[in-house]
Write a protein that holds these residues in place. Structure first.
Motif, PDB file in Angstrom:
ATOM      1  N   GLN A  32       0.822  -1.205   0.000  1.00  0.00           N
ATOM      2  CA  GLN A  32       0.000   0.000   0.000  1.00  0.00           C
ATOM      3  C   GLN A  32       0.861   1.262   0.000  1.00  0.00           C
ATOM      4  O   GLN A  32       0.401   2.335  -0.386  1.00  0.00           O
ATOM      5  CB  GLN A  32      -0.900   0.023   1.240  1.00  0.00           C
ATOM      6  N   TYR A  33       2.132   1.133   0.445  1.00  0.00           N
ATOM      7  CA  TYR A  33       2.959   2.313   0.701  1.00  0.00           C
ATOM      8  C   TYR A  33       4.281   2.330  -0.052  1.00  0.00           C
ATOM      9  O   TYR A  33       4.983   3.334  -0.019  1.00  0.00           O
ATOM     10  CB  TYR A  33       3.245   2.416   2.212  1.00  0.00           C
ATOM     11  N   THR A  35       6.678   1.243  -3.719  1.00  0.00           N
ATOM     12  CA  THR A  35       6.547   0.990  -5.159  1.00  0.00           C
ATOM     13  C   THR A  35       6.702  -0.502  -5.445  1.00  0.00           C
ATOM     14  O   THR A  35       7.350  -1.234  -4.685  1.00  0.00           O
ATOM     15  CB  THR A  35       7.621   1.762  -5.942  1.00  0.00           C
ATOM     16  N   SER A  50      10.670   7.083  -4.866  1.00  0.00           N
ATOM     17  CA  SER A  50       9.840   7.141  -3.666  1.00  0.00           C
ATOM     18  C   SER A  50       8.368   7.097  -4.041  1.00  0.00           C
ATOM     19  O   SER A  50       7.947   7.651  -5.066  1.00  0.00           O
ATOM     20  CB  SER A  50      10.144   8.422  -2.887  1.00  0.00           C
ATOM     21  N   SER A  51       7.581   6.457  -3.199  1.00  0.00           N
ATOM     22  CA  SER A  51       6.132   6.425  -3.410  1.00  0.00           C
ATOM     23  C   SER A  51       5.469   7.693  -2.899  1.00  0.00           C
ATOM     24  O   SER A  51       4.320   7.979  -3.233  1.00  0.00           O
ATOM     25  CB  SER A  51       5.522   5.212  -2.698  1.00  0.00           C
ATOM     26  N   SER A  79       4.572   8.190   0.152  1.00  0.00           N
ATOM     27  CA  SER A  79       3.734   7.906   1.314  1.00  0.00           C
ATOM     28  C   SER A  79       4.497   8.187   2.611  1.00  0.00           C
ATOM     29  O   SER A  79       5.688   7.888   2.713  1.00  0.00           O
ATOM     30  CB  SER A  79       3.296   6.441   1.296  1.00  0.00           C
ATOM     31  N   PRO A  80       3.831   8.751   3.624  1.00  0.00           N
ATOM     32  CA  PRO A  80       4.503   8.975   4.906  1.00  0.00           C
ATOM     33  C   PRO A  80       4.883   7.677   5.609  1.00  0.00           C
ATOM     34  O   PRO A  80       5.732   7.681   6.495  1.00  0.00           O
ATOM     35  CB  PRO A  80       3.463   9.767   5.717  1.00  0.00           C
ATOM     36  N   LEU A  81       4.247   6.570   5.206  1.00  0.00           N
ATOM     37  CA  LEU A  81       4.555   5.276   5.810  1.00  0.00           C
ATOM     38  C   LEU A  81       5.480   4.436   4.927  1.00  0.00           C
ATOM     39  O   LEU A  81       5.608   3.233   5.137  1.00  0.00           O
ATOM     40  CB  LEU A  81       3.257   4.499   6.080  1.00  0.00           C
ATOM     41  N   GLU A  82       6.132   5.084   3.960  1.00  0.00           N
ATOM     42  CA  GLU A  82       6.969   4.339   3.025  1.00  0.00           C
ATOM     43  C   GLU A  82       8.107   3.603   3.733  1.00  0.00           C
ATOM     44  O   GLU A  82       8.401   2.437   3.416  1.00  0.00           O
ATOM     45  CB  GLU A  82       7.552   5.266   1.968  1.00  0.00           C
ATOM     46  N   GLY A 114       6.835   0.577   5.246  1.00  0.00           N
ATOM     47  CA  GLY A 114       6.492  -0.362   4.186  1.00  0.00           C
ATOM     48  C   GLY A 114       7.722  -1.062   3.641  1.00  0.00           C
ATOM     49  O   GLY A 114       7.710  -2.270   3.385  1.00  0.00           O
TER      50      GLY A 114
END
Length: 308
Positions: free
Chosen positions: A97-98, A100, A154-155, A157-160, A163
């Motif tokens: 979800q977070y 690539t 980078s995706s 997302s703050p939760l990358e 993840g």
């Protein structure tokens, strides 16, 4: 301990690993078709549930026995079952979800690099030599070139970061489960495959229900695609994985992780019409060179048995 005190790499071992790379490389293409009929976790739950059902039926028809000797190791068997499918499936389902998809591919290729030092200390006959280490590093470089700059994108997302940690933890699960599987006492491979799939299905089916609710009944085409996913890359390939680890060892099995992205790109270009990366040839050469270097001794025994 396992059936063999040291890895036994034969022509059949090479054929099984090549088959696994081919099958799992094509799985992404088939899974993409399945996602047109069901949401992601229900695709995973469907393939695991179907594979668990058919494998368990075959196991019970063969007598349903697990261990083949008086030696028992149920705690390790449970850990192997959890780490082979249930836990990494959960980690990857959350992580994707977070992060690539490119990073997920790189983290799965990293399984080989995690297996190498673990096997050095924990598996007889799997010492971490300079040649073997260089071979695995060259193969990993080939995977990075194949995926390209997207591997480091980078995706947003703050939760990358969490993840990415979950992806690497899933890779570690696959690596540790391979080591533990090799160290199990003599057992029935179909029984081990059934146990692994049952644990995976028991985890993913409730997660799918919580995430997506009850699934709508897919079309006959959708059911057929999920059945193929369950039968070929899950049940049959899962059993092949066990046979390779138990005979040729976890380090040899980890070579599959370099083949999968290569075949995935080839299938995507030739069948799905996706663009073919210009780096494919160089990446393939590096991957094949890394495999040849890391398994130089096994290849020499295979092609020149009289010289060894």
């Amino acid at each position: 301990m396992s059936d063999q005190t040291s890895p036994q790499i034969t022509a059949t071992s090479w054929l099984m690993v090549a088959t696994l790379g081919l099958v799992w490389g094509g799985t992404f293409m088939v899974q993409k078709l399945a996602l047109e009929h069901l949401p992601p976790l229900w695709v995973a739950a469907g393939r695991l549930g179907f594979a668990a059902l058919i494998t368990t039926v075959i196991w019970q028809m063969r007598g349903g026995r697990m261990f083949r000797s008086d030696e028992r190791d149920w705690p390790r068997l449970i850990w192997v079952s959890m780490l082979s499918a249930a836990v990494p499936f959960m980690l990857l389902a959350w992580a994707q979800q977070y992060v690539t998809s490119a990073f997920t591919g790189v983290s799965m290729a990293a399984v080989a690099l995690i297996v190498l030092p673990l096997a050095h200390f924990l598996v007889p006959g799997e010492r971490m030599t300079l040649r073997r280490t260089l071979g695995f590093l060259i193969g990993f470089a080939g995977v990075l070139i194949l995926i390209g700059p997207a591997a480091f994108a980078s995706s947003g997302s703050p939760l990358e970061s969490l993840g990415q940690l979950a992806c690497l933890s899933a890779a570690a699960c696959y690596a540790v489960s391979s080591i533990l599987m090799r160290r199990l006492p003599p057992l029935d491979p179909i029984g081990l495959s059934a146990t692994t799939l049952l644990f995976g299905a028991a985890l993913v089916i409730p997660l799918a229900a919580l995430q997506h609710g009850a699934p709508a009944m897919p079309s006959a085409e959708g059911l057929a695609i999920v059945a193929v996913l369950g039968l070929v890359p899950t049940a049959a390939a899962g059993l092949l994985r066990i046979l390779v680890i138990r005979t040729a060892g976890p380090v040899f099995m980890s070579l599959t992780n370099y083949q999968v992205p290569l075949w995935s790109v080839v299938f995507g270009a030739t069948i799905m019409g996706e663009p073919l990366p210009g780096s494919l040839i160089w990446a393939a050469l590096l991957i094949l060179s890394g495999v040849a270097l890391s398994q130089y001794g096994a290849l020499q025994r295979l092609f020149f048995p009289n010289r060894v």
